[in-house]
Design a protein around this motif. Sequence first.
Motif, short mmCIF file in Angstrom:
data_model
loop_
_atom_site.label_atom_id
_atom_site.label_comp_id
_atom_site.label_asym_id
_atom_site.label_seq_id
_atom_site.Cartn_x
_atom_site.Cartn_y
_atom_site.Cartn_z
N GLU A 202 0.64 -1.25 -0.17
CA GLU A 202 0.00 0.05 -0.13
C GLU A 202 0.81 1.30 0.05
O GLU A 202 0.53 2.45 -0.60
CB GLU A 202 -1.06 0.02 1.22
CG GLU A 202 -2.12 -1.15 1.12
CD GLU A 202 -3.05 -0.79 0.00
OE1 GLU A 202 -3.16 0.43 -0.45
OE2 GLU A 202 -3.74 -1.67 -0.51
N SER A 203 1.91 1.16 0.55
CA SER A 203 2.71 2.22 0.77
C SER A 203 3.50 2.54 -0.80
O SER A 203 3.62 3.85 -1.05
CB SER A 203 4.10 2.16 1.74
OG SER A 203 5.04 3.00 1.63
N TRP A 204 3.80 1.77 -1.57
CA TRP A 204 4.36 1.75 -2.81
C TRP A 204 3.34 2.19 -3.88
O TRP A 204 3.52 2.95 -4.61
CB TRP A 204 5.35 0.82 -3.29
CG TRP A 204 6.77 0.86 -2.61
CD1 TRP A 204 7.18 0.75 -1.32
CD2 TRP A 204 8.00 0.87 -3.20
NE1 TRP A 204 8.38 0.96 -1.27
CE2 TRP A 204 8.96 0.85 -2.43
CE3 TRP A 204 8.42 0.62 -4.73
CZ2 TRP A 204 10.26 0.49 -2.92
CZ3 TRP A 204 9.54 0.31 -4.87
CH2 TRP A 204 10.56 0.52 -4.14
N PHE A 205 2.25 1.38 -3.88
CA PHE A 205 1.38 1.26 -5.10
C PHE A 205 -0.06 1.59 -4.86
O PHE A 205 -1.16 1.56 -5.61
CB PHE A 205 1.38 -0.03 -5.64
CG PHE A 205 2.93 -0.55 -6.21
CD1 PHE A 205 3.48 0.43 -7.15
CD2 PHE A 205 3.64 -1.27 -5.71
CE1 PHE A 205 4.92 0.29 -7.63
CE2 PHE A 205 4.92 -1.57 -6.14
CZ PHE A 205 5.65 -0.72 -7.11
N GLY A 206 -0.36 1.97 -3.24
CA GLY A 206 -1.78 1.89 -2.84
C GLY A 206 -2.11 3.12 -2.05
O GLY A 206 -1.63 3.93 -2.53
N ASN A 207 -3.01 2.95 -1.31
CA ASN A 207 -3.48 4.02 -0.41
C ASN A 207 -2.48 4.96 0.51
O ASN A 207 -3.16 5.70 1.33
CB ASN A 207 -4.79 3.74 0.27
CG ASN A 207 -5.93 3.77 -0.91
OD1 ASN A 207 -5.89 4.48 -2.11
ND2 ASN A 207 -6.95 3.07 -0.50
N GLY A 208 -1.30 4.34 0.51
CA GLY A 208 -0.44 4.87 1.56
C GLY A 208 0.77 5.37 0.88
O GLY A 208 1.79 5.93 1.93
N ASN A 209 0.67 5.78 -0.35
CA ASN A 209 1.94 6.32 -0.90
C ASN A 209 2.28 7.78 -0.74
O ASN A 209 3.22 8.15 -0.97
CB ASN A 209 1.70 6.19 -2.46
CG ASN A 209 0.82 6.68 -3.15
OD1 ASN A 209 -0.08 7.69 -2.49
ND2 ASN A 209 0.52 6.58 -4.43
N GLU A 210 1.46 8.56 0.17
CA GLU A 210 1.77 9.86 0.44
C GLU A 210 2.18 9.93 1.93
O GLU A 210 2.35 10.93 2.38
CB GLU A 210 0.88 10.93 -0.13
CG GLU A 210 -0.43 10.97 0.74
CD GLU A 210 -1.19 9.65 0.90
OE1 GLU A 210 -2.32 9.83 1.75
OE2 GLU A 210 -1.23 8.77 0.21
N ALA A 211 2.08 8.68 2.69
CA ALA A 211 2.17 8.94 3.97
C ALA A 211 3.51 8.00 4.67
O ALA A 211 3.80 6.74 4.54
CB ALA A 211 1.08 8.07 4.66
N ASP A 212 4.32 8.79 5.28
CA ASP A 212 5.45 8.07 5.85
C ASP A 212 5.27 7.36 7.00
O ASP A 212 6.07 6.46 7.56
CB ASP A 212 6.49 9.26 6.04
CG ASP A 212 7.15 9.62 4.81
OD1 ASP A 212 7.36 8.86 4.00
OD2 ASP A 212 7.81 10.73 4.57
N ASN A 213 4.08 8.10 7.77
CA ASN A 213 3.88 7.26 9.05
C ASN A 213 2.62 6.63 8.93
O ASN A 213 1.60 7.20 8.84
CB ASN A 213 3.86 8.31 10.34
CG ASN A 213 5.30 8.72 10.45
OD1 ASN A 213 6.07 8.04 10.67
ND2 ASN A 213 5.24 10.18 10.68
N LEU A 214 2.51 5.28 8.95
CA LEU A 214 1.36 4.73 8.41
C LEU A 214 1.29 3.57 8.99
O LEU A 214 2.29 2.85 9.53
CB LEU A 214 1.60 4.29 6.86
CG LEU A 214 0.76 3.46 6.16
CD1 LEU A 214 -0.58 4.03 6.00
CD2 LEU A 214 1.33 2.94 4.77
N VAL A 215 -0.04 2.75 9.35
CA VAL A 215 -0.36 1.48 9.86
C VAL A 215 -1.19 0.80 8.90
O VAL A 215 -2.10 1.32 8.45
CB VAL A 215 -0.82 1.51 11.14
CG1 VAL A 215 -1.33 0.00 11.80
CG2 VAL A 215 0.21 2.23 12.12
N GLY A 216 -0.66 -0.35 8.42
CA GLY A 216 -1.52 -1.29 7.68
C GLY A 216 -2.27 -2.38 8.53
O GLY A 216 -1.52 -3.12 9.19
N VAL A 217 -3.50 -2.43 8.67
CA VAL A 217 -4.03 -3.75 9.45
C VAL A 217 -4.73 -4.65 8.76
O VAL A 217 -5.67 -4.33 7.96
CB VAL A 217 -5.07 -3.01 10.73
CG1 VAL A 217 -5.72 -4.02 11.55
CG2 VAL A 217 -4.55 -1.89 11.45
N ASN A 218 -4.15 -6.00 8.70
CA ASN A 218 -4.63 -7.01 8.02
C ASN A 218 -5.79 -7.87 8.88
O ASN A 218 -5.27 -8.43 9.68
CB ASN A 218 -3.41 -7.91 7.66
CG ASN A 218 -3.65 -8.93 6.65
OD1 ASN A 218 -4.83 -8.92 6.05
ND2 ASN A 218 -2.84 -9.81 6.32
#
Length: 404
Positions: A202-218
């Motif tokens: 998500e950080s590279w190609f999804g909904n997180g690509n503009e956020a350096d401080n991010l949490v993805g919850v699976n």
Amino acid sequence: MNKKYTRGSFKLMKSMNRSIILNMIREQGPLSRADIAKYTRLTPPTVSNIVKELIEAEFVIETTQGASKGGRKPTLLEINADHFYIIGIDVGRYKMNLVVTNLFGQLKDSAELEIKENPTSEEIINTLQQGIHQTIECGNLPPDKFIGIGIGMHGIVDTTNGISLFAPSFGLHNIPIKEKLEKEFNMIVKVENDARTMTLGESWFGNGNEADNLVGVNVGHGIGAGVMINGRLFHGENSLAGEIGHVTIDLSGPKCTCGNYGCLQALAGGPAIAERAAKELKLGKSSLIRELVDDQLERVDGAIVYEAAKQGDVFSIELLHQTGRYLGVGLTNLIHTLNPKKIIIGGGVSKAGQFLMKGIEETIMSRGLTDQGRETLIVPSKLGEQASAIGACVLILEEFFSQK
């Protein structure tokens, strides 16, 4: 006899200058050699020499000519994205999801393999090898153009040595994934926790690509989180960072597979949703679920609950709303601990987002400490079911484009 495949030339990537140039071409290309020298402050001869090596290795290609600023038009450079390919695998509870991407993370192929019930370590390795062989040998892409394999594995992972230290869904310890796959396929293999690969994707190609401080919850059979701080995945001292599924939500709650009581996973994971539904139905609750499973309550699972909710079943809608409240407590804890810019929700249970989000938002709004905390962005995964597998490909892309 093990068939060997050509290993990608990562030795070229070990120079800081090469990595800087590659990243600049990837992010801003097509670019001229002069522009690269200008932006990186490297000398033109240095840029020319590195670009020559990258072209010879076929990582970079010359493309159309740019606008002239007086004199000859410059030749532009871009990443040779479709000349090399990466395999990414998400190892779940019941299946392995395999994808193939190019150097831009664009999907080129995908497949699924079932995982047998109660597999041994050897069977997990064999299934991985079978899927990779099939992907390389039976696809339409040249076998010698595959340069790496990324694995997203649930549970605790030793990322340095590529070992699955503990895969709770299988009850297995110390699966030597990297060692076995590198020996079999002669290419680089990286192994990471599946929630972290989801976050990476998500950080590279999804909904997180503009956020350096991010949490993805699976949120699936289990619940895990990938924590990204200042653009880098955070593992903690012993690779336990992000095990949000085993944060206690209710001291009097149901027993979790980990042995503790009231874990988030035991309240909001897929099996927990199914168990709560079946328990209430056995007590006489009215629901469309009965019809969907022909009164065979052992067939109830999270997908059935979601299907009933989509058809307007009040019982299922309320059950998912309550699940959202449980998730909201876990996410509020994350917000208060890490204060991320954004939280991305992925995994199988997240498909029911339309029914979960109301409970999540209500809980965060009532429990958040500050207005800013309560306004933390909570968004669904853009990459969906393939987020962890695509993120596993990013493990190789990170190695390829690394500036460390």
